[in-house]
Design a protein around this motif. Structure first.
Motif, PDB file in Angstrom:
ATOM      1  N   GLN A 173       4.908  -0.356   3.456  1.00  0.00           N
ATOM      2  CA  GLN A 173       3.828  -0.308   4.322  1.00  0.00           C
ATOM      3  C   GLN A 173       3.777   1.908   4.881  1.00  0.00           C
ATOM      4  O   GLN A 173       3.845   1.786   5.204  1.00  0.00           O
TER       5      GLN A 173
ATOM      6  N   ASP B 225     -12.550  -0.320   1.518  1.00  0.00           N
ATOM      7  CA  ASP B 225     -13.714   0.153   2.985  1.00  0.00           C
ATOM      8  C   ASP B 225     -14.221   1.600   2.580  1.00  0.00           C
ATOM      9  O   ASP B 225     -14.773   2.164   2.588  1.00  0.00           O
TER      10      ASP B 225
ATOM     11  N   GLU C 168       1.831  -1.583  12.234  1.00  0.00           N
ATOM     12  CA  GLU C 168       1.086  -2.532  11.023  1.00  0.00           C
ATOM     13  C   GLU C 168       0.770  -4.117  11.412  1.00  0.00           C
ATOM     14  O   GLU C 168       2.056  -4.809  11.621  1.00  0.00           O
TER      15      GLU C 168
ATOM     16  N   ARG D  21     -19.145   0.656   9.245  1.00  0.00           N
ATOM     17  CA  ARG D  21     -18.090   0.644   8.584  1.00  0.00           C
ATOM     18  C   ARG D  21     -18.421  -1.029   7.309  1.00  0.00           C
ATOM     19  O   ARG D  21     -19.230  -1.730   8.242  1.00  0.00           O
TER      20      ARG D  21
ATOM     21  N   THR E 173       2.137   2.626   6.904  1.00  0.00           N
ATOM     22  CA  THR E 173       1.767   2.526   8.136  1.00  0.00           C
ATOM     23  C   THR E 173       2.785   3.274   8.656  1.00  0.00           C
ATOM     24  O   THR E 173       3.491   3.961   9.512  1.00  0.00           O
TER      25      THR E 173
ATOM     26  N   LEU F 162       0.773  -1.325   0.054  1.00  0.00           N
ATOM     27  CA  LEU F 162      -0.130  -0.303   0.318  1.00  0.00           C
ATOM     28  C   LEU F 162       0.916   1.339  -0.250  1.00  0.00           C
ATOM     29  O   LEU F 162       0.282   2.199  -0.838  1.00  0.00           O
TER      30      LEU F 162
ATOM     31  N   ALA G  50      -5.933  -7.892  11.594  1.00  0.00           N
ATOM     32  CA  ALA G  50      -6.219  -7.095  10.447  1.00  0.00           C
ATOM     33  C   ALA G  50      -5.842  -5.786   9.837  1.00  0.00           C
ATOM     34  O   ALA G  50      -6.060  -5.537   8.631  1.00  0.00           O
ATOM     35  N   TYR G  51      -4.928  -4.611  11.128  1.00  0.00           N
ATOM     36  CA  TYR G  51      -5.518  -3.167  10.472  1.00  0.00           C
ATOM     37  C   TYR G  51      -3.815  -2.585  11.310  1.00  0.00           C
ATOM     38  O   TYR G  51      -2.706  -3.159  11.984  1.00  0.00           O
ATOM     39  N   GLY G  52      -3.766  -1.453  10.268  1.00  0.00           N
ATOM     40  CA  GLY G  52      -3.024  -0.665  11.666  1.00  0.00           C
ATOM     41  C   GLY G  52      -3.329  -0.546  12.518  1.00  0.00           C
ATOM     42  O   GLY G  52      -4.273  -0.277  12.470  1.00  0.00           O
TER      43      GLY G  52
ATOM     44  N   ALA H 248      -6.787   1.597  12.062  1.00  0.00           N
ATOM     45  CA  ALA H 248      -6.797   2.606  10.724  1.00  0.00           C
ATOM     46  C   ALA H 248      -7.685   2.031   9.759  1.00  0.00           C
ATOM     47  O   ALA H 248      -7.802   1.024   9.429  1.00  0.00           O
ATOM     48  N   ALA H 249      -9.074   2.548   9.435  1.00  0.00           N
ATOM     49  CA  ALA H 249     -10.056   2.345   8.829  1.00  0.00           C
ATOM     50  C   ALA H 249     -10.067   3.021   7.283  1.00  0.00           C
ATOM     51  O   ALA H 249     -10.593   3.523   7.265  1.00  0.00           O
ATOM     52  N   GLY H 250      -9.229   3.291   6.198  1.00  0.00           N
ATOM     53  CA  GLY H 250      -9.052   3.239   5.095  1.00  0.00           C
ATOM     54  C   GLY H 250      -9.306   4.604   4.456  1.00  0.00           C
ATOM     55  O   GLY H 250      -9.953   4.665   3.719  1.00  0.00           O
TER      56      GLY H 250
ATOM     57  N   LEU I 283      -9.123   3.870   0.597  1.00  0.00           N
ATOM     58  CA  LEU I 283      -8.845   2.340   0.095  1.00  0.00           C
ATOM     59  C   LEU I 283     -10.225   2.179  -0.452  1.00  0.00           C
ATOM     60  O   LEU I 283     -12.061   1.880   0.585  1.00  0.00           O
TER      61      LEU I 283
HETATM   62  C1  G1P Z   1      -5.180  -2.047   4.682  1.00  0.00           C
HETATM   63  C2  G1P Z   1      -3.874  -1.088   5.341  1.00  0.00           C
HETATM   64  C3  G1P Z   1      -4.072  -0.688   6.921  1.00  0.00           C
HETATM   65  C4  G1P Z   1      -5.694  -1.116   7.338  1.00  0.00           C
HETATM   66  C5  G1P Z   1      -6.855  -1.711   7.148  1.00  0.00           C
HETATM   67  C6  G1P Z   1      -8.097  -0.712   6.851  1.00  0.00           C
HETATM   68  O1  G1P Z   1      -4.664  -2.820   5.636  1.00  0.00           O
HETATM   69  O2  G1P Z   1      -2.444  -1.840   5.043  1.00  0.00           O
HETATM   70  O3  G1P Z   1      -3.262  -0.077   7.879  1.00  0.00           O
HETATM   71  O4  G1P Z   1      -5.550  -0.847   8.641  1.00  0.00           O
HETATM   72  O5  G1P Z   1      -5.599  -1.576   5.127  1.00  0.00           O
HETATM   73  O6  G1P Z   1      -8.564  -1.406   6.044  1.00  0.00           O
HETATM   74  P1  G1P Z   1      -5.617  -4.510   3.798  1.00  0.00           P
HETATM   75  O7  G1P Z   1      -6.885  -4.198   4.973  1.00  0.00           O
HETATM   76  O8  G1P Z   1      -4.804  -4.587   3.121  1.00  0.00           O
HETATM   77  O9  G1P Z   1      -4.326  -5.433   4.148  1.00  0.00           O
END
Ligand code: G1P
Length: 294
Positions: A233, A137, A194, A257, A235, A112, A172-174, A207-209, A134
């Motif tokens: 990343q 999201d 991350e 969301r 992040t 990303l 699953a997130y940052g 983090a939510a996109g 993103l």
């Molecule tokens: C990405 C980002 C992550 C964020 C997430 C939100 O991760 O790297 O930091 O929290 O989107 O959807 P991915 O979902 O692409 O693994």
């Protein structure tokens, strides 16, 4: 003088969409419909509503259909108009009329951070900051980007959107290391990691996109090395900026969301939007109720 918060909105859309195979052999994930509208059109509408003038779609070879969705569709419109289908003409035109679209190519799937770095050529440093959305999201209701822009006007630096997520899902997130400010919905960020192990996550704010990034991020992206998943990343670039004194805050979003990124959660988004749809909602609700009573 009214100050524009940001002019450009970057939408990373270069992924292979492996979780949606076999559909994504030929149909880009970003064009999968939420009822009747591709997810990327919903995200483009959100960016336009927040004041963006150009949508920079980061795409990969073979995914031309994503940008084509925003192209002029005069022939189709003419046919529909001749048949008196004015409501359909409006539907077809909407994407094209929303916002100017430009594509930049990410040749290799390096992460990303790398994808966002590919947008550098299309952003004038004088813009100061740009948004990233993103397309997996959906953040509901829309409007969080405007709240983030107000936070940047007040605090400077970069502003992200955070959701409070159950700890067992945090990996699953940052994830943000935060402290409170005098605004309960805005927190100062002291670090970001991350995809941490849940017991090592610095908080449950993820983090939510939605990102409003200072253009300083581009130099930081140049200086990071591969991180989680072997990818560059964003992040890690944000964490690097924080370590150098760049102010970063999050707006904690208390709304809903949806994650369009995998079939299971995509179905939820589809059903949720369909239940609210004036044409399909009532009938779907009745069918679902009966189906679940079976
Ligand atoms: C990405 C980002 C992550 C964020 C997430 C939100 O991760 O790297 O930091 O929290 O989107 O959807 P991915 O979902 O692409 O693994």
């Amino acid at each position: 003088m009214s100050e524009r918060a940001f002019r450009s909105a970057v939408v990373p859309a270069a992924g292979l969409g492996t979780r949606f195979l076999p559909t994504t052999k030929t149909v880009p994930k970003e064009l999968l419909p939420v009822v009747d509208t591709p997810g990327i059109e919903l995200v483009a509408a959100e960016a336009a509503e927040a004041g963006a003038e150009q949508l920079l779609i980061v795409t990969s070879p073979g995914k031309d259909a994503v940008a084509a969705h925003f192209a002029d569709s005069a022939e189709l419109e003419k046919t529909l108009a001749e048949r008196g289908k004015d409501a359909l003409v409006a539907k077809v035109r909407r994407a094209h009329d929303l916002i100017a679209v430009r594509t930049v190519t990410q040749d290799q799937p390096l992460g990303l951070g790398h994808a966002i770095g590919c947008a550098r050529e299309a952003i004038d440093p004088a813009e100061g900051a740009f948004a990233v959305l993103l397309p997996d999201d959906l953040v509901l209701p829309s409007g969080v980007l405007s709240t983030m822009a107000r936070a940047r006007a007040e605090k400077g630096g970069s502003v992200l959107c955070a959701f409070d997520i159950p700890r067992e899902e945090i990996g699953a997130y940052g994830v943000f290391d935060v402290s409170d400010t005098d605004d309960p919905d805005v927190k100062q960020v002291h670090g970001m990691v991350e995809k941490p192990a849940p017991d090592e996550a610095p908080s449950t704010f993820a983090a939510a996109g939605r990102y409003l990034l200072d253009v300083a991020i581009f130099d930081a992206i140049d200086r990071i090395t591969p991180g989680a998943g072997g990818e560059l990343q964003v992040t890690d670039a944000i964490a690097l900026l924080i370590s150098e004194g760049h102010p970063v805050h999050v707006v904690v979003h208390r709304g809903g969301r949806h994650d369009l990124g995998n079939p299971g959660s995509y179905v939820r988004a589809f059903v949720d939007f369909a239940l609210e749809h004036p044409d399909y909602g009532a009938e779907l609700r009745a069918w679902l109720t009966a189906r679940l009573a079976d």
